[in-house]
Design an enzyme around this catalytic site. Structure first.
Site, short mmCIF file in Angstrom:
data_model
loop_
_atom_site.label_atom_id
_atom_site.label_comp_id
_atom_site.label_asym_id
_atom_site.label_seq_id
_atom_site.Cartn_x
_atom_site.Cartn_y
_atom_site.Cartn_z
N GLY A 157 -12.92 40.68 -6.23
CA GLY A 157 -13.12 40.42 -4.80
C GLY A 157 -12.85 41.70 -4.03
O GLY A 157 -13.10 42.81 -4.53
N ARG A 158 -12.29 41.54 -2.83
CA ARG A 158 -12.03 42.71 -2.00
C ARG A 158 -11.09 43.69 -2.71
O ARG A 158 -11.37 44.88 -2.82
CB ARG A 158 -11.40 42.28 -0.66
CG ARG A 158 -12.36 41.60 0.28
CD ARG A 158 -11.61 40.98 1.44
NE ARG A 158 -10.83 39.85 0.98
CZ ARG A 158 -10.98 38.59 1.41
NH1 ARG A 158 -11.86 38.31 2.34
NH2 ARG A 158 -10.24 37.62 0.92
N ILE A 159 -9.96 43.19 -3.22
CA ILE A 159 -8.98 44.10 -3.84
C ILE A 159 -9.50 44.54 -5.22
O ILE A 159 -9.39 45.72 -5.58
CB ILE A 159 -7.60 43.42 -3.95
CG1 ILE A 159 -7.11 43.01 -2.56
CG2 ILE A 159 -6.59 44.37 -4.60
CD1 ILE A 159 -5.88 42.12 -2.55
N ARG A 179 -16.19 33.79 -10.94
CA ARG A 179 -17.05 32.62 -11.19
C ARG A 179 -18.51 32.98 -10.92
O ARG A 179 -19.40 32.42 -11.51
CB ARG A 179 -16.61 31.44 -10.32
CG ARG A 179 -15.28 30.86 -10.77
CD ARG A 179 -14.72 29.95 -9.74
NE ARG A 179 -14.62 30.63 -8.45
CZ ARG A 179 -14.24 30.06 -7.32
NH1 ARG A 179 -13.91 28.79 -7.31
NH2 ARG A 179 -14.15 30.75 -6.20
N ARG A 239 -0.90 36.47 -8.07
CA ARG A 239 0.17 35.49 -7.85
C ARG A 239 0.75 35.14 -9.21
O ARG A 239 0.00 35.02 -10.21
CB ARG A 239 -0.36 34.20 -7.21
CG ARG A 239 -0.73 34.30 -5.75
CD ARG A 239 0.49 34.40 -4.83
NE ARG A 239 0.11 34.46 -3.42
CZ ARG A 239 -0.12 35.58 -2.74
NH1 ARG A 239 0.02 36.76 -3.31
NH2 ARG A 239 -0.45 35.53 -1.46
N GLU A 268 9.73 33.24 -7.08
CA GLU A 268 10.19 34.46 -6.40
C GLU A 268 11.27 34.12 -5.39
O GLU A 268 11.16 33.08 -4.73
CB GLU A 268 9.01 35.14 -5.70
CG GLU A 268 7.96 35.59 -6.70
CD GLU A 268 6.75 36.27 -6.05
OE1 GLU A 268 6.71 36.38 -4.81
OE2 GLU A 268 5.84 36.69 -6.78
N HIS A 287 7.04 41.91 -5.41
CA HIS A 287 5.90 41.43 -4.61
C HIS A 287 5.68 42.34 -3.38
O HIS A 287 5.80 41.90 -2.23
CB HIS A 287 6.12 39.98 -4.17
CG HIS A 287 4.83 39.30 -3.79
ND1 HIS A 287 4.60 37.96 -4.00
CD2 HIS A 287 3.69 39.76 -3.22
CE1 HIS A 287 3.39 37.64 -3.58
NE2 HIS A 287 2.81 38.73 -3.09
N ILE A 288 5.33 43.60 -3.67
CA ILE A 288 5.18 44.58 -2.58
C ILE A 288 3.76 45.13 -2.51
O ILE A 288 3.54 46.24 -2.01
CB ILE A 288 6.20 45.73 -2.72
CG1 ILE A 288 6.12 46.39 -4.10
CG2 ILE A 288 7.60 45.24 -2.41
CD1 ILE A 288 6.88 47.71 -4.20
N GLY A 289 2.80 44.36 -3.02
CA GLY A 289 1.40 44.83 -3.05
C GLY A 289 0.92 45.39 -1.72
O GLY A 289 0.35 46.48 -1.66
P1 NAP Z 1 -10.97 37.79 -2.60
O1 NAP Z 1 -11.77 38.86 -1.93
O2 NAP Z 1 -11.17 36.38 -2.22
O3 NAP Z 1 -11.17 37.96 -4.18
C1 NAP Z 1 -10.81 37.02 -5.12
C2 NAP Z 1 -11.82 37.09 -6.26
O4 NAP Z 1 -11.37 36.17 -7.27
C3 NAP Z 1 -13.22 36.69 -5.85
O5 NAP Z 1 -14.11 37.71 -6.23
C4 NAP Z 1 -13.49 35.40 -6.61
O6 NAP Z 1 -14.84 35.38 -7.05
C5 NAP Z 1 -12.51 35.50 -7.80
N1 NAP Z 1 -12.14 34.19 -8.29
C6 NAP Z 1 -11.80 33.08 -7.59
N2 NAP Z 1 -11.57 32.05 -8.42
C7 NAP Z 1 -11.78 32.53 -9.67
C8 NAP Z 1 -11.71 31.94 -10.97
N3 NAP Z 1 -11.44 30.64 -11.11
N4 NAP Z 1 -11.95 32.71 -12.04
C9 NAP Z 1 -12.28 34.02 -11.88
N5 NAP Z 1 -12.38 34.63 -10.68
C10 NAP Z 1 -12.12 33.88 -9.59
O7 NAP Z 1 -9.41 38.06 -2.42
P2 NAP Z 1 -8.65 39.46 -2.29
O8 NAP Z 1 -8.48 39.81 -0.87
O9 NAP Z 1 -9.25 40.45 -3.23
O10 NAP Z 1 -7.21 39.00 -2.84
C11 NAP Z 1 -7.08 38.52 -4.15
C12 NAP Z 1 -5.70 37.91 -4.37
O11 NAP Z 1 -4.74 38.93 -4.45
C13 NAP Z 1 -5.20 36.99 -3.25
O12 NAP Z 1 -5.64 35.65 -3.42
C14 NAP Z 1 -3.70 37.09 -3.38
O13 NAP Z 1 -3.21 36.03 -4.15
C15 NAP Z 1 -3.48 38.40 -4.11
N6 NAP Z 1 -2.77 39.40 -3.29
C16 NAP Z 1 -1.55 39.84 -3.72
C17 NAP Z 1 -0.89 40.81 -2.99
C18 NAP Z 1 0.45 41.34 -3.45
O14 NAP Z 1 1.27 41.67 -2.62
N7 NAP Z 1 0.68 41.46 -4.74
C19 NAP Z 1 -1.45 41.33 -1.81
C20 NAP Z 1 -2.68 40.86 -1.42
C21 NAP Z 1 -3.35 39.89 -2.17
P3 NAP Z 1 -15.63 33.99 -7.30
O15 NAP Z 1 -15.43 33.20 -6.05
O16 NAP Z 1 -17.03 34.40 -7.56
O17 NAP Z 1 -15.01 33.38 -8.49
#
Ligand code: NAP
Length: 321
Positions: A157-159, A179, A239, A268, A287-289
């Site tokens: 996704g975005r990250i 997916r 997560r 956590e 958890h400092i992403g």
């Molecule tokens: P995003 O743009 O929504 O990207 C999530 C990606 O995961 C999408 O490309 C989605 O594609 C894929 N996905 C969803 N369900 C899936 C599944 N069942 N199997 C495989 N791929 C799947 O979100 P983002 O902004 O990149 O953020 C991603 C996650 O990073 C967040 O949800 C959050 O939990 C985590 N995060 C953590 C921190 C930290 O501090 N560590 C900071 C920011 C974010 P499809 O819909 O095509 O499956």
């Protein structure tokens, strides 16, 4: 007329909050570190027009059922697995998150965690500070290469895409699994779409960046770790709930995989006594992403702006779909 009432579940800096006081009556939980207890949160939400929440708060069906005035919940995170979205919808409460503003910062940390784990940076530092560096040998603290290796991104996704961008400077081969396919990412980064199973089998680095949902819960379990290469490194910056931590521990102990870099955990804050933390090949972070000063300020402002838009009768900037 009374100003709308916002409850914020953690003490945020006055310089961020003060400009919004002209529009809202703002009440903050007074603690910076200690989260608000459930009973207080429920009671405050029952009287508020908006709540600004952290990912540490669980907003369940009973909270929404007892919050008659509540119009918007602004979560200070891109993930929203802490909120019962069905209950929010049922009670017509808008939920917003903070995507985009944290993407680069989280990608930086994810790649940093990968580098630290691969090149044993934390172990090396502890080795010196513990006074163990009294010789040099050709394989002292030898880690593994990053350049020209294969990275498998689960959740492009975005990250995920921004991590892919970082890897290009390291001439890495990129596999990804979502997916749905993302042709533009394939074109931009030369990434190859593949099944979850093949990604596990073929990657030197498996990086988890998918959201926590019912579908992804514990998707990295015993079977997943068994499929990985014995020298694979697992990175989780998404997560903790996506990982079966006992299975990860067993895989590391049994040498099924080489090492792990973890920014997130099932519970956590994780206890310092947790067995995973006793393994030298585990690099862990609290958890400092998205935790750079600049990004956290942008996240706070976006959350407040989302609340402002909804309470003024406009569309939110970043609603959770
Ligand atoms: P995003 O743009 O929504 O990207 C999530 C990606 O995961 C999408 O490309 C989605 O594609 C894929 N996905 C969803 N369900 C899936 C599944 N069942 N199997 C495989 N791929 C799947 O979100 P983002 O902004 O990149 O953020 C991603 C996650 O990073 C967040 O949800 C959050 O939990 C985590 N995060 C953590 C921190 C930290 O501090 N560590 C900071 C920011 C974010 P499809 O819909 O095509 O499956």
């Amino acid at each position: 007329m009374d100003k709308p009432h916002i409850f914020i579940t953690r003490k945020l800096p006055d310089e961020i909050i003060d400009p919004y006081r002209q529009y809202f009556q703002i009440e903050m939980w007074p603690e910076e570190e200690e989260p608000v207890d459930k009973a207080t949160l429920q009671s405050k939400a029952s009287k508020a027009d908006a709540v600004l929440t952290m990912l540490t708060e669980k907003l369940d069906a009973s909270l929404f059922a007892n919050a008659g005035k509540l119009k918007v919940v602004a979560n200070l995170a891109v993930g929203y697995d802490n909120i019962d979205l069905d209950a929010a919808r049922e009670h017509q409460v808008t939920v917003t998150n903070t995507p985009d503003v944290l993407t680069d910062t989280t990608a930086d940390l994810t790649f940093g965690l990968l580098m630290a784990t691969a090149r044993r940076i934390v172990e090396g530092e502890q080795y010196i500070k513990n006074g163990n560096w009294n010789h040099w040998s050709p394989l002292l603290m030898a880690g593994r290469d990053i350049h020209h290796k294969t990275i498998g991104i689960v959740g492009m996704g975005r990250i995920g895409e921004t991590v892919a961008k970082r890897t290009m400077g390291f001439d890495m081969n990129i596999l990804y699994h979502n997916r749905s396919r993302k042709p533009e990412a394939e074109e931009k980064f030369g990434a190859t779409y593949t099944s979850f199973e093949h990604l596990l089998e073929a990657s030197d680095y498996v990086v988890c960046l998918a959201p926590l949902t019912k579908e992804t819960q514990k998707m990295f379990g015993k079977q997943a770790f068994e499929k990985m290469k014995s020298d694979a490194i697992f990175i989780n910056a998404s997560r903790g709930g996506l990982v079966d931590e006992q299975a990860l521990y067993d895989a590391l102990e049994d040498g099924q995989i080489k090492a792990a870099g973890l920014d997130v955990f099932e519970n956590e804050p994780i206890s310092a006594e947790h067995p995973l933390l006793k393994l030298p090949q585990v690099v862990c972070l609290p958890h400092i992403g998205s935790a750079s000063r600049e990004t956290r300020v942008k996240m706070m402002e976006l959350a407040l702006d989302n609340i402002k838009e909804v309470l003024e009768g406009n569309e939110p900037i970043t609603p959770v779909s």
